[in-house]
Scaffold this motif. Structure first.
Motif, PDB file in Angstrom:
ATOM      1  N   PHE A  21       0.849  -1.189   0.000  1.00 10.75           N
ATOM      2  CA  PHE A  21       0.000   0.000   0.000  1.00 10.75           C
ATOM      3  C   PHE A  21       0.884   1.238   0.000  1.00 10.75           C
ATOM      4  O   PHE A  21       2.003   1.216   0.523  1.00 10.75           O
ATOM      5  CB  PHE A  21      -0.908   0.013   1.241  1.00 10.75           C
ATOM      6  CG  PHE A  21      -2.042  -0.972   1.162  1.00 10.75           C
ATOM      7  CD1 PHE A  21      -3.165  -0.711   0.405  1.00 10.75           C
ATOM      8  CD2 PHE A  21      -1.974  -2.169   1.852  1.00 10.75           C
ATOM      9  CE1 PHE A  21      -4.209  -1.617   0.334  1.00 10.75           C
ATOM     10  CE2 PHE A  21      -3.006  -3.091   1.797  1.00 10.75           C
ATOM     11  CZ  PHE A  21      -4.128  -2.817   1.027  1.00 10.75           C
ATOM     12  N   SER A  22       0.374   2.335  -0.545  1.00  3.85           N
ATOM     13  CA  SER A  22       1.162   3.567  -0.635  1.00  3.85           C
ATOM     14  C   SER A  22       0.947   4.496   0.562  1.00  3.85           C
ATOM     15  O   SER A  22       1.314   5.663   0.517  1.00  3.85           O
ATOM     16  CB  SER A  22       0.832   4.299  -1.947  1.00  3.85           C
ATOM     17  OG  SER A  22      -0.546   4.626  -1.999  1.00  3.85           O
ATOM     18  N   GLY A 118      -7.662   0.584  -0.775  1.00  2.00           N
ATOM     19  CA  GLY A 118      -6.514   1.437  -0.510  1.00  2.00           C
ATOM     20  C   GLY A 118      -5.669   1.597  -1.756  1.00  2.00           C
ATOM     21  O   GLY A 118      -5.656   0.721  -2.632  1.00  2.00           O
ATOM     22  N   THR A 119      -4.958   2.698  -1.806  1.00  4.05           N
ATOM     23  CA  THR A 119      -4.149   3.011  -2.981  1.00  4.05           C
ATOM     24  C   THR A 119      -2.858   2.201  -3.005  1.00  4.05           C
ATOM     25  O   THR A 119      -2.273   1.892  -1.977  1.00  4.05           O
ATOM     26  CB  THR A 119      -3.817   4.510  -3.030  1.00  4.05           C
ATOM     27  OG1 THR A 119      -3.087   4.872  -1.855  1.00  4.05           O
ATOM     28  CG2 THR A 119      -5.085   5.355  -3.132  1.00  4.05           C
ATOM     29  N   LEU A 120      -2.447   1.890  -4.222  1.00 11.26           N
ATOM     30  CA  LEU A 120      -1.186   1.192  -4.487  1.00 11.26           C
ATOM     31  C   LEU A 120      -0.285   2.115  -5.298  1.00 11.26           C
ATOM     32  O   LEU A 120      -0.763   3.123  -5.859  1.00 11.26           O
ATOM     33  CB  LEU A 120      -1.471  -0.101  -5.260  1.00 11.26           C
ATOM     34  CG  LEU A 120      -2.311  -1.143  -4.522  1.00 11.26           C
ATOM     35  CD1 LEU A 120      -2.678  -2.299  -5.456  1.00 11.26           C
ATOM     36  CD2 LEU A 120      -1.589  -1.653  -3.291  1.00 11.26           C
ATOM     37  N   GLU A 128      -7.276   6.039   1.267  1.00 11.04           N
ATOM     38  CA  GLU A 128      -8.267   4.969   1.274  1.00 11.04           C
ATOM     39  C   GLU A 128      -9.657   5.552   1.034  1.00 11.04           C
ATOM     40  O   GLU A 128      -9.925   6.698   1.413  1.00 11.04           O
ATOM     41  CB  GLU A 128      -8.210   4.292   2.646  1.00 11.04           C
ATOM     42  CG  GLU A 128      -8.820   2.936   2.722  1.00 11.04           C
ATOM     43  CD  GLU A 128      -8.468   2.274   4.045  1.00 11.04           C
ATOM     44  OE1 GLU A 128      -7.304   1.815   4.192  1.00 11.04           O
ATOM     45  OE2 GLU A 128      -9.342   2.243   4.929  1.00 11.04           O
ATOM     46  N   GLU A 129     -10.523   4.752   0.438  1.00 12.83           N
ATOM     47  CA  GLU A 129     -11.895   5.165   0.188  1.00 12.83           C
ATOM     48  C   GLU A 129     -12.817   4.014   0.579  1.00 12.83           C
ATOM     49  O   GLU A 129     -12.497   2.850   0.341  1.00 12.83           O
ATOM     50  CB  GLU A 129     -12.062   5.524  -1.290  1.00 12.83           C
ATOM     51  CG  GLU A 129     -13.289   6.324  -1.611  1.00 12.83           C
ATOM     52  CD  GLU A 129     -13.168   7.065  -2.932  1.00 12.83           C
ATOM     53  OE1 GLU A 129     -13.865   8.074  -3.086  1.00 12.83           O
ATOM     54  OE2 GLU A 129     -12.391   6.638  -3.812  1.00 12.83           O
ATOM     55  N   ARG A 130     -13.950   4.371   1.178  1.00 13.63           N
ATOM     56  CA  ARG A 130     -14.896   3.373   1.690  1.00 13.63           C
ATOM     57  C   ARG A 130     -16.277   3.659   1.125  1.00 13.63           C
ATOM     58  O   ARG A 130     -16.730   4.806   1.122  1.00 13.63           O
ATOM     59  CB  ARG A 130     -14.921   3.452   3.215  1.00 13.63           C
ATOM     60  CG  ARG A 130     -15.721   2.375   3.905  1.00 13.63           C
ATOM     61  CD  ARG A 130     -15.514   2.519   5.424  1.00 13.63           C
ATOM     62  NE  ARG A 130     -15.689   1.257   6.085  1.00 13.63           N
ATOM     63  CZ  ARG A 130     -16.626   1.036   7.003  1.00 13.63           C
ATOM     64  NH1 ARG A 130     -17.455   1.993   7.351  1.00 13.63           N
ATOM     65  NH2 ARG A 130     -16.715  -0.151   7.573  1.00 13.63           N
ATOM     66  N   PHE A 131     -16.968   2.615   0.673  1.00 17.63           N
ATOM     67  CA  PHE A 131     -18.300   2.701   0.072  1.00 17.63           C
ATOM     68  C   PHE A 131     -19.212   1.781   0.879  1.00 17.63           C
ATOM     69  O   PHE A 131     -19.037   0.565   0.845  1.00 17.63           O
ATOM     70  CB  PHE A 131     -18.264   2.217  -1.374  1.00 17.63           C
ATOM     71  CG  PHE A 131     -17.212   2.888  -2.206  1.00 17.63           C
ATOM     72  CD1 PHE A 131     -17.502   4.033  -2.934  1.00 17.63           C
ATOM     73  CD2 PHE A 131     -15.911   2.393  -2.251  1.00 17.63           C
ATOM     74  CE1 PHE A 131     -16.526   4.658  -3.692  1.00 17.63           C
ATOM     75  CE2 PHE A 131     -14.937   3.004  -3.007  1.00 17.63           C
ATOM     76  CZ  PHE A 131     -15.239   4.144  -3.729  1.00 17.63           C
ATOM     77  N   VAL A 132     -20.181   2.352   1.615  1.00 12.59           N
ATOM     78  CA  VAL A 132     -21.030   1.535   2.485  1.00 12.59           C
ATOM     79  C   VAL A 132     -22.487   1.962   2.375  1.00 12.59           C
ATOM     80  O   VAL A 132     -22.807   3.154   2.431  1.00 12.59           O
ATOM     81  CB  VAL A 132     -20.580   1.629   3.960  1.00 12.59           C
ATOM     82  CG1 VAL A 132     -21.529   0.870   4.872  1.00 12.59           C
ATOM     83  CG2 VAL A 132     -19.176   1.086   4.119  1.00 12.59           C
ATOM     84  N   VAL A 133     -23.356   0.969   2.240  1.00 13.16           N
ATOM     85  CA  VAL A 133     -24.795   1.194   2.311  1.00 13.16           C
ATOM     86  C   VAL A 133     -25.269   0.634   3.649  1.00 13.16           C
ATOM     87  O   VAL A 133     -24.846  -0.452   4.059  1.00 13.16           O
ATOM     88  CB  VAL A 133     -25.538   0.568   1.107  1.00 13.16           C
ATOM     89  CG1 VAL A 133     -25.400  -0.929   1.064  1.00 13.16           C
ATOM     90  CG2 VAL A 133     -26.988   0.972   1.091  1.00 13.16           C
ATOM     91  N   ASP A 134     -26.093   1.433   4.351  1.00 10.81           N
ATOM     92  CA  ASP A 134     -26.615   1.056   5.666  1.00 10.81           C
ATOM     93  C   ASP A 134     -28.137   0.979   5.621  1.00 10.81           C
ATOM     94  O   ASP A 134     -28.780   1.849   5.016  1.00 10.81           O
ATOM     95  CB  ASP A 134     -26.275   2.133   6.716  1.00 10.81           C
ATOM     96  CG  ASP A 134     -24.822   2.165   7.063  1.00 10.81           C
ATOM     97  OD1 ASP A 134     -24.368   1.254   7.766  1.00 10.81           O
ATOM     98  OD2 ASP A 134     -24.145   3.120   6.628  1.00 10.81           O
TER      99      ASP A 134
END
Length: 180
Positions: A21-22, A118-120, A128-134
């Motif tokens: 990871f970067s 996460g970025t490489l 990092e980016e997170r995509f979540v449905v609740d």
């Protein structure tokens, strides 16, 4: 119409699986976002009920949020799975930006579904980016995109505030992609 998910070339898959990871704070989108990064979080209520949640869950875990937002995705796996690698790209022709990522976490517990990547090395950003449905107790279904990032290339360093605006606009496209 969204582009189809593409299979990542074998050589690219091997190279990305071997890459580190970067950034050091792997998994931090699941908790407190780390200092020293630009933070972003956008949310939208996309409806209510089990059917809305199930459709959103399926879309998120099959890369449709990225594809419907205009990005191209070449992945090592046909669905989002922990440890898979992908290249998400935006733009046209020689202006296309390629963003290599690895899946950090997959969430799928009946009330929440989504993932973080996460970025490489080679990604224009580090973070990092997170995509979540609740699905809440009142059946409201909300989609949230959370990220922390800092410049990872000359382009994003020079771009400064424009790069942050572009990231925010892309997050808004992700939200619209899931509402449609």
């Amino acid at each position: 119409m969204a582009d189809r998910l593409r299979q990542l070339a074998e050589a690219d898959e091997r190279r990305l699986l071997d890459a580190a990871f970067s950034y050091p704070e792997v998994g931090a989108t699941a908790g407190t976002l780390p200092a020293g990064y630009h933070h972003m979080s956008v949310s939208s209520r996309i409806g209510s009920g089990a059917d809305v949640f199930d459709r959103a869950r399926q879309a998120i875990l099959s890369w449709q949020v990225q594809l419907r937002s205009g990005a191209r995705v070449a992945s090592s796996a046909s669905t989002v799975v922990s440890g898979a690698v992908a290249v998400v790209s935006l733009g046209v022709g020689p202006l296309r930006l390629h963003a290599p990522v690895r899946i950090v976490e997959v969430i799928d517990d009946g009330r929440q579904a989504g993932f973080s990547y996460g970025t490489l090395p080679g990604h224009p950003e580090c973070g990092e980016e997170r995509f979540v449905v609740d699905r809440a107790a009142d059946d409201a279904v909300t989609f949230t995109v959370t990220a922390f990032s800092r410049p990872g290339s000359l382009l994003t360093r020079v771009g400064g505030p424009a790069a942050r605006i572009a990231q925010r606009l892309m997050a808004e496209r992700y939200l619209r992609a899931l509402r449609s």
